[in-house]
Design an enzyme around this catalytic site. Structure first.
Site: not given
Length: 586
Positions: A385, A189
């Site tokens: 995402s 991330k």
């Protein structure tokens, strides 16, 4: 005093009169001008493919007719342009397409979709030609479909491969006292990595390298087919900068003719059999598309395929043409679900993600809709995402080879100024009734208890996200977790690991939806219709845009983009499911 009162009343009266006059002129112009003008396409015409004002797949429409009248959103979407080019294949008045200095803000997947349609147009027997004063790599990728390709004698030619640059702020935070407190799940991330490190992690470098190589492979394979130059040779050209001048580009067979623009137009005249001194007939793609949108025949079929466009960052609220809000998205899914004529739904996603709660609300609406009618996803430039969150439970998922997707991970960012305020002599004190009653304050150091609770929330959302993907994709939690962790994939990679089902564009997704719904003849219906009020209307008028235009003019385009990025980061409230970085391919 009475005199001053009369003067003030006169000024106010004049102001009101001028405002009414101004709005009256706008209303007349909107009702009797603009779109109502008929575009005449003359015989022996050429479409000029000017894409400067084409940004989104879907240009948007509004429920309130007054907003529609005054809105500046009268442009067409890329989907409309592609449909118009398809119509042009059988339009006897259109002889070819000219890509003239083909600047655009389209993403790679959008460029791919347009390129495919231009390739199909060529197969109809009509010409596609291109001229430019310079080429970026993205522009050349689109223009390489043309034959011949003209290039200005003093042009710049950019063909060197892809790269990505990420700025890191760890030292800056230490020196300034402004710290971004990060709470995340997912080793890839990297949206928050710049605030934690001074250099790129191995995991981030791994995924970024894989991503760029996959996109580049897709780009050069198509250029290779169009230009009849091997992929190996194209990589050699890029590696050695062997096409950096017009002469070198021609020697490497990337362009065909080095000449000025007047020579290019003379060549088109020759194809059209028009005398050299005469102007040949041209029609701008915007005008031609508007004409096709208003005059194309719609079949008499009652069955419909609904196309719901989800484009931009995912945020709370209504949403608009460049942001995805739960208001417009949930309403569109509900309306399409309840409409008896709509037999299937295509969800067209172009989003890097955003707010986790909004993503989940849209996911739920897709889940409810899927129980009634088939839902097929078509991924554009991004469906990453939160963009993947709202896609994962569809019946079938399509992506382009160069679509950026995945990034199944969660993070939260909390700006903290406690070190800075201490340095300049500001001390924050809190009074509370219970141990945890105080909300987070950026002026107080982040305590372990608050961090623990927040991380618990991030972990809960990550678990929910992975569970949704596992159920939607018929995989185990462990299988999804192994390819999640915030890792970003291209469409071609995502196909191999099971995150998407098929490679293809919007048209392929529509055909798939019709097959699942068992309908052969149908029309399409576009959603959403945005609900905007009078304040939104005013913001769209020219004087409502002056602040943005002024700032952009003073800072310059690149600096303005940096400012917008900072503003987006500051506006991200709550836990985010956002793609780890922004890639801008030139």
């Amino acid at each position: 005093m009475k005199f001053l009162g009369n003067v003030l009343a006169t000024i106010i009266g004049l102001f009101v009169f001028l405002m009414l006059f101004f709005f009256g002129i706008l209303m007349i112009a909107a009702l009797f001008g603009g779109d109502s003008e008929t575009v005449t396409v003359k015989n022996n015409s050429v479409i000029e493919l000017d894409l400067k004002n084409i940004k989104y797949d879907y240009a948007g429409k509004y429920k309130d007719p007054w907003v529609t009248i005054f809105s500046d959103k009268k442009s067409v979407g890329l989907t409309d342009v592609i449909n118009a080019i398809e119509e042009a294949k059988t339009d006897g008045d259109i002889k070819g397409i000219s890509i003239l200095n083909g600047e655009s803000t389209l993403g790679m997947a959008q460029s791919k979709a347009l390129r495919d349609e231009l390739e199909s147009f060529k197969k109809s027997g009509k010409f596609v030609m291109a001229y430019a004063n310079s080429y970026t790599q993205k522009e050349y990728y689109l223009n390489s479909v043309a034959s011949p390709i003209y290039l200005n004698p003093v042009a710049d030619m950019d063909f060197k491969g892809l790269s990505a640059e990420i700025l890191f702020f760890k030292d800056f935070q230490e020196k300034s006292g402004v710290k971004m407190e990060v709470i995340r799940h997912g080793k890839y991330k990297s949206a928050v990595e710049p605030f934690l490190e001074n250099e790129m992690s191995d995991a981030n470098r791994e995924q970024t390298t894989a991503l760029l190589n996959s996109i580049w492979s897709s780009v050069v394979s198509e250029i290779s087919k169009s230009r009849n130059v091997s992929v190996e040779k194209l990589n050699e050209i890029a590696n050695g900068l062997l096409a950096r001048t017009p002469e070198m580009a021609k020697a490497q067979h990337l362009v065909d003719i080095i000449a000025y623009e007047d020579v290019y137009h003379d060549a088109i005249r020759k194809l059209l059999k028009v005398e050299k001194e005469e102007e040949y007939n041209k029609v701008d793609i915007f005008d031609y598309t508007k004409k096709m949108m208003t005059t194309s025949n719609i079949n008499d079929a009652k069955d419909e395929i609904a196309i719901i466009y989800a484009q931009g960052e995912i945020q709370s609220g209504e949403g608009d043409v460049n942001t995805i809000g739960e208001g417009s998205m949930r309403r569109s899914l509900q309306e399409a679900r309840r409409n008896k004529n709509v037999k299937a739904i295509v969800l067209r996603i172009d989003s890097p993600g955003g707010n986790a709660l909004t993503s989940d609300l849209i996911w739920r609406e897709v889940e409810l809709t899927k129980k009634v009618k088939p839902v097929v996803v078509s991924m554009g430039n991004y469906a990453a995402s939160g963009g993947y969150y709202i896609a994962c439970n569809a019946n079938t998922i399509f992506a382009e080879n160069n679509t950026i997707t995945g990034s199944i991970g969660v993070f939260g960012i909390l700006p903290n100024f406690s070190k800075l305020t201490t340095k300049i002599g500001i001390n924050a004190q809190q009074v509370k009734t219970h141990e945890n009653s105080a909300r987070y304050s950026p002026f107080v150091p982040l305590d372990d208890k608050f961090k623990e609770v927040t991380l618990e929330g991030v972990e809960h959302i990550y678990k929910t996200f992975v569970t949704h993907v596992a159920e939607g994709r018929k995989m185990t939690f462990a299988q999804v977790d192994s390819i999640a962790q915030g890792r970003v994939w291209t469409g071609s990679e995502a196909l191999k690991i099971g995150l998407v089902d098929k490679i293809g564009g919007l048209n392929e997704a529509i055909k798939e939806a019709a097959i699942i719904a068992k309908v052969k003849t149908y029309n399409t219906r576009n959603y959403p219709e945005y609900e905007k009020d009078f304040d939104d209307l005013l913001a769209n008028l020219p004087f409502g845009q002056s602040k943005e235009s002024f700032i952009k003019q003073e800072l310059g385009e690149e600096n303005y983009k940096v400012l917008q990025g900072i503003k987006r980061m500051q506006s991200q409230k709550g836990v985010q499911t956002m793609m780890p970085f922004e890639i801008n391919i030139q």
